[in-house]
Design an enzyme around this catalytic site. Sequence first.
Site, PDB file in Angstrom:
ATOM      1  N   CYS A 367       0.858  -1.230  -0.105  1.00  0.00           N
ATOM      2  CA  CYS A 367       0.077  -0.098   0.167  1.00  0.00           C
ATOM      3  C   CYS A 367       0.713   1.165  -0.108  1.00  0.00           C
ATOM      4  O   CYS A 367       0.581   2.456  -0.898  1.00  0.00           O
ATOM      5  CB  CYS A 367      -0.959  -0.043   1.096  1.00  0.00           C
ATOM      6  N   ARG A 396       7.012 -10.906   5.421  1.00  0.00           N
ATOM      7  CA  ARG A 396       6.619 -10.644   6.892  1.00  0.00           C
ATOM      8  C   ARG A 396       7.307 -11.771   7.713  1.00  0.00           C
ATOM      9  O   ARG A 396       7.560 -12.863   7.410  1.00  0.00           O
ATOM     10  CB  ARG A 396       5.016 -10.948   6.937  1.00  0.00           C
ATOM     11  N   GLN A 414       1.316 -11.015  -2.991  1.00  0.00           N
ATOM     12  CA  GLN A 414      -0.052 -10.825  -2.726  1.00  0.00           C
ATOM     13  C   GLN A 414      -0.703  -9.945  -3.926  1.00  0.00           C
ATOM     14  O   GLN A 414      -0.233  -9.087  -4.588  1.00  0.00           O
ATOM     15  CB  GLN A 414       0.145  -9.451  -1.421  1.00  0.00           C
ATOM     16  N   ASP A 416      -2.493  -7.663  -4.542  1.00  0.00           N
ATOM     17  CA  ASP A 416      -2.674  -6.309  -4.032  1.00  0.00           C
ATOM     18  C   ASP A 416      -3.506  -5.308  -4.932  1.00  0.00           C
ATOM     19  O   ASP A 416      -3.012  -5.039  -6.052  1.00  0.00           O
ATOM     20  CB  ASP A 416      -1.764  -5.768  -3.118  1.00  0.00           C
ATOM     21  N   HIS A 418      -5.197  -1.103  -4.636  1.00  0.00           N
ATOM     22  CA  HIS A 418      -5.723  -0.126  -3.663  1.00  0.00           C
ATOM     23  C   HIS A 418      -6.447   1.151  -4.566  1.00  0.00           C
ATOM     24  O   HIS A 418      -5.992   1.253  -5.765  1.00  0.00           O
ATOM     25  CB  HIS A 418      -4.650   0.687  -3.265  1.00  0.00           C
ATOM     26  N   LYS A 502     -13.012  -4.144   8.045  1.00  0.00           N
ATOM     27  CA  LYS A 502     -12.601  -4.877   6.753  1.00  0.00           C
ATOM     28  C   LYS A 502     -13.824  -6.188   6.459  1.00  0.00           C
ATOM     29  O   LYS A 502     -14.430  -6.482   7.424  1.00  0.00           O
ATOM     30  CB  LYS A 502     -11.214  -5.781   6.810  1.00  0.00           C
ATOM     31  N   HIS A 548      -8.240  -1.028   0.373  1.00  0.00           N
ATOM     32  CA  HIS A 548      -7.221  -2.228   0.165  1.00  0.00           C
ATOM     33  C   HIS A 548      -8.229  -3.241  -0.085  1.00  0.00           C
ATOM     34  O   HIS A 548      -9.152  -3.583   0.372  1.00  0.00           O
ATOM     35  CB  HIS A 548      -6.566  -2.622   1.429  1.00  0.00           C
TER      36      HIS A 548
END
Length: 676
Positions: A367, A396, A414, A416, A418, A502, A548
């Site tokens: 992000c 991570r 990921q 991902d 946004h 979320k 997200h």
Amino acid sequence: MSSTQIQIQLPDGSLKSFPAGTTAFQVAESISPRLAAASIVARIRPLHAAAAITATGAETEASMYAAEDHSAERLVDLSTPLVEDVALHLLTEKDQDALKVVRHSAAHVLATAVLELFPETKLGHGPATDAGFFYDFYRPTPFTPEDLKLIEGRMAEIVARDEKFHREFEPRDEGLARFKVDNDFMKIHFIERFTKPGEEISLYRNGHFVDFCRGPHVPSTGRVKAFKVLSLAGAYWLGDEKNPQLQRIYGTAFLSKKEMDEHFVRLEEAAKRDHRVLGKQLDLFSIQEVAGAGLIFWHPKGGMIRKIMEDWMREECIRRGYNMVFTPHVMRSRLWEISGHAGFYSQNMFTPMELDDAEYRLKPMNCPGHILIYKNSPKSYRDLPVRYAELGNVYRYERSGTMHGLLRVRGFTQDDAHIFCTPEQIEDEVVACIDFAEAVLKTFGFSEFKVELSTWDPKDRKSYAGSDDKWDLAIRSLESALERKNIPHTVIPGEAAFYGPKIDIKLVDVLGRLWQLSTVQFDFNLPARFELEYVGEDGERHQPVMVHRALFGSVERFFGVLIEHYAGAFPLWLSPVQIGIVPISERHLDYANKVQQQLQNAGFRVELDARNEKMNAKIRDFTMQKLPYVLVMGDKEAEAGAVSVRARGKGDQGSVPLGEFIARAQTLETGKSKDL
């Protein structure tokens, strides 16, 4: 019993009057002795309070010991006196929520057995879990497999004794003093953490066993009908390596022996589908010790499936109005300080790297990189929504004991995205994300899913960023999107991300297991931290809101779930090798090569076994690799321009012209049919 009357609302909506202090069991008896005998626990809600939807499932320490909220819907013992007007629902074996209570009671039966057999043991806590229950014990001498058998046998005796579960209350100071005399350091900790001076503490007694607990429990130990002690593991007290090593005994319990037997059949099937085993058998991926735990090496066949997954995702993103971006794997620590990850998420990040110009950290999320791209040029309201998508590698720090194949790793990709938009656009964008998530699940073969809405805990302000009104706006937006989609969902208080609420979409696999993968998250924190702007229709500068979303969740985890869902037998369109070719003898190689070329020209992934081996051995090897089709060819097929088809799970399908086979297979692949 008091002469004051209270109103009890039954599930059919009818109201009945009872004297205050009447128990749920007595209400059940007044309806039907059979209902009373079948009831396990009661769910009550004050009639003057709005229904609060709460999650069921694994218990936490807080839920086991914290003070009860009497203004919300809650589960209570059948023996609990009812002292106000309530809506009452009696739970029997037909109600899944009753299973959690049975499992919690089974944990008490386990602890009772351990103390009877090994009285020097000190008790930790024993919650119900989604899969069963466990109890933590401190005992200098390790338990052995033989001890577990003894414990299970003693549990059976305690169940046969049918001891009543009694709830008792005791002044906090008296309870602490008694546990201190017995040096029960864990119970002392729980009381001091979850209760306040001057309060009474809640205890449960069965026979001579007493435990600090707020319940609820089944009426008696005899209601724990089907249980099994499973395994033993180590766990540090409070998760700290400096604290004493505890012994955690795992077990499971069900409402009936039939359900438990079915559970173990499912476990056997799950073991056959274990993605770690199949990953090795099918040569899909590996984890190399010399490289480090939680780091995935994608082998050619696994890499092909990954390419198919990622190509599909990128094409769908572009079709749905996303722009594909790429961001660095490592960035300056200052960026993570601005984003808040260095404060809220630092324990999950790898430690900083000191380079010649600054301190850097591996990115745990994409992000902040997408935010910098957004911020790189001015934006108008006409530009919004802006949608950036990336299949980005993130890192991570997972503790060494927590990694699990592809499902929990330290480095992953990921999918991902946004979305930067105006407050007025947010609901439509969330709805579009949910539509996209449904398309992912349907395409990859999942027909069922469950949805959770994770909200914040206003009492725990230090764990969350943003003002109360922003949280209210965010939660309302997500709720409205789910209502528009008419999607049933469960609210999970206190499980939001630090930057906003979320929606988590959990798919259900072929064995009925839930997997957390897709998520849609509202974020009002990062736009503020990075001072994002757009020029509104009024000519003034405004702050966008941000969504997200990740739909695979991670490519690695989604791939692991796919392996287990399909047991490695991927549908035709997803199989790394779709067709295996078996020439009966060397003289059929020329024709086999021609068939391979035609199939490849038609777009299929094909493997030819040209070894000087017997036909049956070649067919067996391809079958072990779980290929959708194996084509066998000899003199007859070469002369007729045909192939002898063996379909996975269906056996020999006979000889068909090659062109006909290609047309049939192309139809299956294009339609992403469930058939192969």
